[in-house]
Design an enzyme around this catalytic site. Structure first.
Site, mmCIF file in Angstrom:
data_model
loop_
_atom_site.group_PDB
_atom_site.id
_atom_site.type_symbol
_atom_site.label_atom_id
_atom_site.label_comp_id
_atom_site.label_asym_id
_atom_site.label_seq_id
_atom_site.Cartn_x
_atom_site.Cartn_y
_atom_site.Cartn_z
ATOM 1 N N ASP A 25 1.133 -1.044 0.483
ATOM 2 C CA ASP A 25 0.496 -0.327 -0.197
ATOM 3 C C ASP A 25 1.250 1.367 0.080
ATOM 4 O OD1 ASP A 25 -1.928 1.358 0.301
ATOM 5 O OD2 ASP A 25 -2.332 1.436 1.919
ATOM 6 N N ASN A 46 -10.058 -2.558 -6.179
ATOM 7 C CA ASN A 46 -9.299 -1.457 -6.490
ATOM 8 C C ASN A 46 -9.738 -1.889 -7.455
ATOM 9 O OD1 ASN A 46 -6.469 -2.979 -5.380
ATOM 10 N ND2 ASN A 46 -7.534 -1.007 -4.337
HETATM 11 C C1 FPP Z 1 -1.576 0.496 -3.523
HETATM 12 O O1 FPP Z 1 -1.119 1.761 -3.308
HETATM 13 C C2 FPP Z 1 -1.230 -0.319 -3.824
HETATM 14 C C3 FPP Z 1 -1.803 -0.849 -5.779
HETATM 15 C C4 FPP Z 1 -3.250 -1.071 -5.592
HETATM 16 C C5 FPP Z 1 -1.053 -1.570 -6.499
HETATM 17 C C6 FPP Z 1 -0.322 -2.513 -6.295
HETATM 18 C C7 FPP Z 1 0.332 -2.493 -7.372
HETATM 19 C C8 FPP Z 1 2.043 -2.649 -7.539
HETATM 20 C C9 FPP Z 1 3.022 -2.731 -6.470
HETATM 21 C C10 FPP Z 1 3.071 -2.901 -9.261
HETATM 22 C C11 FPP Z 1 2.498 -3.637 -10.005
HETATM 23 C C12 FPP Z 1 1.928 -4.902 -9.113
HETATM 24 C C13 FPP Z 1 3.047 -6.091 -9.616
HETATM 25 C C14 FPP Z 1 2.974 -7.384 -9.027
HETATM 26 C C15 FPP Z 1 3.840 -6.066 -10.716
HETATM 27 P P1 FPP Z 1 -2.284 2.967 -3.905
HETATM 28 O O2 FPP Z 1 -2.417 2.763 -4.892
HETATM 29 O O3 FPP Z 1 -3.030 2.412 -2.838
HETATM 30 O O4 FPP Z 1 -1.567 3.835 -2.859
HETATM 31 P P2 FPP Z 1 -2.266 4.718 -1.778
HETATM 32 O O5 FPP Z 1 -2.863 4.084 -0.662
HETATM 33 O O6 FPP Z 1 -1.026 5.771 -1.355
HETATM 34 O O7 FPP Z 1 -3.266 5.668 -2.847
#
Ligand code: FPP
Length: 277
Positions: free
Chosen positions: A34, A82
């Site tokens: 996250d 998401n």
């Molecule tokens: C959470 O941050 C992250 C995600 C919803 C996506 C996770 C994806 C990756 C780490 C990259 C791709 C994955 C792989 C396996 C190659 P958020 O967007 O919810 O952050 P925030 O809470 O700060 O808005």
């Protein structure tokens, strides 16, 4: 005698590794990645830049976990929520990023003897993404080291719903619903994670204290470690710090544990007798 450090670790990682007891490593670590959006906002960059930077964190974490001999690592890459609630441009970007990661990473996964698996409602993802996913898991199918599971379009409640459906269907095939057997073992055997042990440790980055519909059944006894580090800044060394914290905790599974406060008075060894005989 100090244990030896696996090859390829930098100074900080080696120091963190030497603080661990290699005999008590968690057998399965689950991570809620996250904070990509916040990482980007702090840099006045678009949210997707945070996701792109998050891939380096995935690489480092996966490599370190494999090197130190963690048998299973599960990463929450994106939830059903998401995928349904974010703008199409962001979801499309995540899909492209995932496909690129899968293509680029096969070689490293094979070098590290890592087998790639997935949990989540894969069939609802775009066809081309499913194709890349199948290719990558097939290419790593023969590996015998760490199992890396990506949770994609995953929701723990949907998983439990799917498990009950699958239980009922299995019973119907085997002579009717009066053959339906429902207990903890049969439910576990119909979850997406049927081939994995329950996680011992769940890590969440960026400070939030929630499980967010991740592995609700499987995390029943897991130690929860929350770090303020935002996912794009997370590396192998932070993983090792999480394991160190895990090893400091005492796991009781509902029992009384080793806390002297729980020991009956008559069972206590008098202080003066300790270490004498
Ligand atoms: C959470 O941050 C992250 C995600 C919803 C996506 C996770 C994806 C990756 C780490 C990259 C791709 C994955 C792989 C396996 C190659 P958020 O967007 O919810 O952050 P925030 O809470 O700060 O808005």
């Amino acid at each position: 005698v100090r244990h030896t450090v696996p090859a390829g670790m930098d100074r900080k990682e080696s120091d963190a590794y030497l603080r661990l007891d290699p005999a008590r490593l968690p057998q399965h670590i689950a991570i809620i990645m996250d904070g990509n959006g916040r990482w980007a906002r702090r840099r006045h960059m678009p949210r997707v830049a945070g996701h792109r930077a998050g891939v380096a964190a995935v690489r480092s974490t996966v490599e370190t976990a494999a090197r130190i001999g963690i048998p299973a690592l599960t990463l929450y890459a994106f939830s059903e929520e998401n995928w349904k609630k974010r703008p199409k441009t962001e979801v499309d970007f995540l899909m492209r990023l995932l496909c690129r990661y899968l293509k680029a990473e096969i070689k490293t996964l094979n070098q590290n003897n890592i087998r790639l698996e997935y949990i989540g409602r894969k069939q609802e993802l775009p066809e081309n993404v499913q194709c890349e996913m199948n290719d990558a898991s097939e290419a790593t199918h023969g590996n015998t080291g760490m199992v890396l599971t990506l949770a994609l379009n995953y929701s723990a409640r949907s998983e439990i719903v799917d498990a009950f459906r699958s239980l009922a269907e299995a019973a119907a095939r085997n002579g009717g619903l009066h053959h339906l057997k429902v207990d903890e073992q049969s439910i576990s055997e119909h979850l997406y994670t049927r081939n994995l042990p329950d996680p011992d440790l769940v890590i969440r980055t960026s400070g939030e204290m929630r499980l967010s519909n991740f592995l609700l059944w499987q995390l029943a006894y897991a130690e929860i470690y929350v770090t303020q580090t935002l996912w794009p800044d997370f590396r192998g060394v932070q993983l090792l710090e999480g394991i160190e914290e895990y090893q400091r905790r005492e796991r009781r599974y509902g029992g009384l544990g080793q806390d002297p406060g729980h020991v009956h008075e008559h069972a206590k060894v008098p202080a003066h007798a300790e270490g004498k005989h």
